[in-house]
Design a protein around this motif. Sequence first.
Motif, PDB file in Angstrom:
ATOM      1  N   ALA A  85       0.924  -1.212   0.169  1.00  0.00           N
ATOM      2  CA  ALA A  85      -0.092  -0.027  -0.060  1.00  0.00           C
ATOM      3  C   ALA A  85       1.043   1.163   0.057  1.00  0.00           C
ATOM      4  CB  ALA A  85      -1.046  -0.001   1.240  1.00  0.00           C
ATOM      5  N   PRO A  86       0.419   2.412  -0.678  1.00  0.00           N
ATOM      6  CA  PRO A  86       1.275   3.388  -0.593  1.00  0.00           C
ATOM      7  C   PRO A  86       1.745   4.082   0.449  1.00  0.00           C
ATOM      8  CG  PRO A  86      -0.560   3.828  -2.062  1.00  0.00           C
ATOM      9  CD  PRO A  86      -0.785   2.502  -1.387  1.00  0.00           C
ATOM     10  N   ASP A  87       0.799   3.768   1.721  1.00  0.00           N
ATOM     11  CA  ASP A  87       1.139   4.314   3.127  1.00  0.00           C
ATOM     12  C   ASP A  87       2.089   3.542   3.899  1.00  0.00           C
ATOM     13  OD1 ASP A  87      -0.622   2.605   3.600  1.00  0.00           O
ATOM     14  OD2 ASP A  87      -2.100   4.036   4.637  1.00  0.00           O
ATOM     15  N   HIS A  88       2.426   2.172   3.237  1.00  0.00           N
ATOM     16  CA  HIS A  88       2.972   1.085   4.025  1.00  0.00           C
ATOM     17  C   HIS A  88       2.382   0.578   5.205  1.00  0.00           C
ATOM     18  CE1 HIS A  88       6.710   1.905   1.588  1.00  0.00           C
ATOM     19  NE2 HIS A  88       6.254   3.256   1.452  1.00  0.00           N
ATOM     20  N   THR A  89       1.077   0.507   4.889  1.00  0.00           N
ATOM     21  CA  THR A  89       0.486  -0.040   6.367  1.00  0.00           C
ATOM     22  C   THR A  89      -0.138  -1.419   5.993  1.00  0.00           C
ATOM     23  OG1 THR A  89      -1.723   0.732   5.179  1.00  0.00           O
ATOM     24  CG2 THR A  89      -0.701   2.163   6.942  1.00  0.00           C
ATOM     25  N   VAL A  90       0.389  -1.964   4.953  1.00  0.00           N
ATOM     26  CA  VAL A  90       0.014  -3.354   4.247  1.00  0.00           C
ATOM     27  C   VAL A  90       1.267  -3.843   3.575  1.00  0.00           C
ATOM     28  CG1 VAL A  90      -1.422  -4.558   2.894  1.00  0.00           C
ATOM     29  CG2 VAL A  90      -2.348  -2.610   3.841  1.00  0.00           C
ATOM     30  N   ALA A  91       1.493  -5.312   3.894  1.00  0.00           N
ATOM     31  CA  ALA A  91       2.762  -5.812   3.429  1.00  0.00           C
ATOM     32  C   ALA A  91       2.304  -7.046   2.561  1.00  0.00           C
ATOM     33  CB  ALA A  91       3.702  -6.204   4.573  1.00  0.00           C
ATOM     34  N   ALA A  92       2.993  -7.446   1.487  1.00  0.00           N
ATOM     35  CA  ALA A  92       2.828  -8.713   0.602  1.00  0.00           C
ATOM     36  C   ALA A  92       4.074  -9.460   1.101  1.00  0.00           C
ATOM     37  CB  ALA A  92       2.841  -8.324  -0.786  1.00  0.00           C
ATOM     38  N   VAL A  93       3.807 -10.515   1.155  1.00  0.00           N
ATOM     39  CA  VAL A  93       4.747 -11.589   1.532  1.00  0.00           C
ATOM     40  C   VAL A  93       5.246 -12.216  -0.081  1.00  0.00           C
ATOM     41  CG1 VAL A  93       5.421 -13.952   2.220  1.00  0.00           C
ATOM     42  CG2 VAL A  93       3.876 -12.423   3.670  1.00  0.00           C
ATOM     43  N   VAL A  94       6.430 -12.286  -0.197  1.00  0.00           N
ATOM     44  CA  VAL A  94       7.167 -12.640  -1.373  1.00  0.00           C
ATOM     45  C   VAL A  94       7.915 -13.890  -1.264  1.00  0.00           C
ATOM     46  CG1 VAL A  94       8.427 -12.078  -3.414  1.00  0.00           C
ATOM     47  CG2 VAL A  94       7.259 -10.314  -2.500  1.00  0.00           C
ATOM     48  N   GLU A  95       7.700 -15.006  -1.927  1.00  0.00           N
ATOM     49  CA  GLU A  95       8.489 -16.346  -1.663  1.00  0.00           C
ATOM     50  C   GLU A  95       9.270 -16.697  -3.203  1.00  0.00           C
ATOM     51  OE1 GLU A  95       7.047 -18.776   1.910  1.00  0.00           O
ATOM     52  OE2 GLU A  95       5.148 -17.937   0.539  1.00  0.00           O
ATOM     53  N   ASP A  96       8.808 -15.990  -4.239  1.00  0.00           N
ATOM     54  CA  ASP A  96       9.330 -16.484  -5.606  1.00  0.00           C
ATOM     55  C   ASP A  96      10.831 -16.417  -5.588  1.00  0.00           C
ATOM     56  OD1 ASP A  96       8.926 -16.758  -8.435  1.00  0.00           O
ATOM     57  OD2 ASP A  96       9.853 -15.041  -8.681  1.00  0.00           O
ATOM     58  N   PRO A  97      11.628 -17.471  -5.783  1.00  0.00           N
ATOM     59  CA  PRO A  97      12.987 -17.387  -5.829  1.00  0.00           C
ATOM     60  C   PRO A  97      13.707 -16.130  -6.641  1.00  0.00           C
ATOM     61  CG  PRO A  97      12.164 -19.547  -5.842  1.00  0.00           C
ATOM     62  CD  PRO A  97      11.014 -18.982  -6.182  1.00  0.00           C
ATOM     63  N   ALA A  98      13.002 -16.022  -7.901  1.00  0.00           N
ATOM     64  CA  ALA A  98      13.666 -14.926  -8.644  1.00  0.00           C
ATOM     65  C   ALA A  98      13.332 -13.726  -8.229  1.00  0.00           C
ATOM     66  CB  ALA A  98      12.784 -15.246 -10.095  1.00  0.00           C
ATOM     67  N   MET A  99      12.127 -13.320  -7.540  1.00  0.00           N
ATOM     68  CA  MET A  99      11.738 -12.130  -7.203  1.00  0.00           C
ATOM     69  C   MET A  99      12.978 -11.658  -5.761  1.00  0.00           C
ATOM     70  SD  MET A  99      10.432  -9.488  -7.610  1.00  0.00           S
ATOM     71  CE  MET A  99       9.476  -7.872  -6.682  1.00  0.00           C
ATOM     72  N   ILE A 100      12.915 -12.810  -4.786  1.00  0.00           N
ATOM     73  CA  ILE A 100      14.056 -12.782  -3.708  1.00  0.00           C
ATOM     74  C   ILE A 100      15.325 -12.542  -4.130  1.00  0.00           C
ATOM     75  CG2 ILE A 100      15.063 -14.139  -1.676  1.00  0.00           C
ATOM     76  CD1 ILE A 100      12.007 -13.296  -1.506  1.00  0.00           C
ATOM     77  N   ALA A 101      15.774 -13.297  -5.346  1.00  0.00           N
ATOM     78  CA  ALA A 101      17.111 -12.996  -5.584  1.00  0.00           C
ATOM     79  C   ALA A 101      17.342 -11.393  -6.311  1.00  0.00           C
ATOM     80  CB  ALA A 101      17.599 -13.874  -6.816  1.00  0.00           C
ATOM     81  N   TYR A 102      16.211 -10.922  -6.780  1.00  0.00           N
ATOM     82  CA  TYR A 102      16.387  -9.518  -7.267  1.00  0.00           C
ATOM     83  C   TYR A 102      16.389  -8.600  -6.264  1.00  0.00           C
ATOM     84  CZ  TYR A 102      14.663  -5.021  -8.851  1.00  0.00           C
ATOM     85  OH  TYR A 102      14.613  -3.853  -9.162  1.00  0.00           O
ATOM     86  N   LEU A 103      15.571  -9.035  -5.211  1.00  0.00           N
ATOM     87  CA  LEU A 103      15.493  -7.884  -3.828  1.00  0.00           C
ATOM     88  C   LEU A 103      16.833  -7.995  -3.138  1.00  0.00           C
ATOM     89  CD1 LEU A 103      11.823  -8.789  -2.897  1.00  0.00           C
ATOM     90  CD2 LEU A 103      12.675  -6.758  -3.883  1.00  0.00           C
ATOM     91  N   VAL A 104      17.261  -9.149  -3.155  1.00  0.00           N
ATOM     92  CA  VAL A 104      18.848  -9.403  -2.485  1.00  0.00           C
ATOM     93  C   VAL A 104      19.920  -8.582  -3.141  1.00  0.00           C
ATOM     94  CG1 VAL A 104      20.450 -11.068  -1.989  1.00  0.00           C
ATOM     95  CG2 VAL A 104      18.201 -11.725  -1.299  1.00  0.00           C
ATOM     96  N   GLY A 105      19.797  -8.727  -4.494  1.00  0.00           N
ATOM     97  CA  GLY A 105      20.678  -7.886  -5.405  1.00  0.00           C
ATOM     98  C   GLY A 105      20.624  -6.232  -5.092  1.00  0.00           C
ATOM     99  N   VAL A 106      19.418  -5.985  -5.218  1.00  0.00           N
ATOM    100  CA  VAL A 106      18.898  -4.554  -4.849  1.00  0.00           C
ATOM    101  C   VAL A 106      19.734  -4.221  -3.355  1.00  0.00           C
ATOM    102  CG1 VAL A 106      17.141  -2.671  -4.171  1.00  0.00           C
ATOM    103  CG2 VAL A 106      17.110  -4.359  -6.335  1.00  0.00           C
TER     104      VAL A 106
END
Length: 158
Positions: A52-73
């Motif tokens: 959510a734009p106000d950061h009041t809601v979070a999404a859980v990400v478990e996709d390995p490709a997305m996790i690898a991208y986030l770790v790289g960032v």
Amino acid sequence: MHTVFEPSACSDPRTVEYALHSTRVGAPIRLLEEPFTKTPIFDRTVALIPAAPDHTVAAVVEDPAMIAYLVGVFEQQWRQAQVVDRESLAAGSSPVAHEQVGRLLARGLTQRAIASRMGPSERTVAGHIARLREVYDAETLFLLGRQMRGARTGESGG
């Protein structure tokens, strides 16, 4: 565990206490001056991202490709961030605040713009500027800029 904070976090006593404890037990902390999105990543398998734009809601990400991208960032941000000086934290001052204020002043930002960008009040920024003027023995902001530039290049400011 690696953690990146905004420099303004150093003004929060609870965050400073957490940072001191974390570094004491071997978990390094760094400060990143540029804006970034807080993204906890657990065991390189699960991440929480804002949903959510106000950061009041979070999404859980478990996709390995997305996790690898986030770790790289995160790793890129980690390399850009500055190491936290525990003594400065314990003394209650941001280890990079003076330098950051000086750089932003040199870019031509106003005291108000610096406060908005860094997070503290204009009064806090004014205090950093006053301390910089003392350190560099500068009576005006113009002279402060010259002295700071001279210190960086090894030239005389006068």
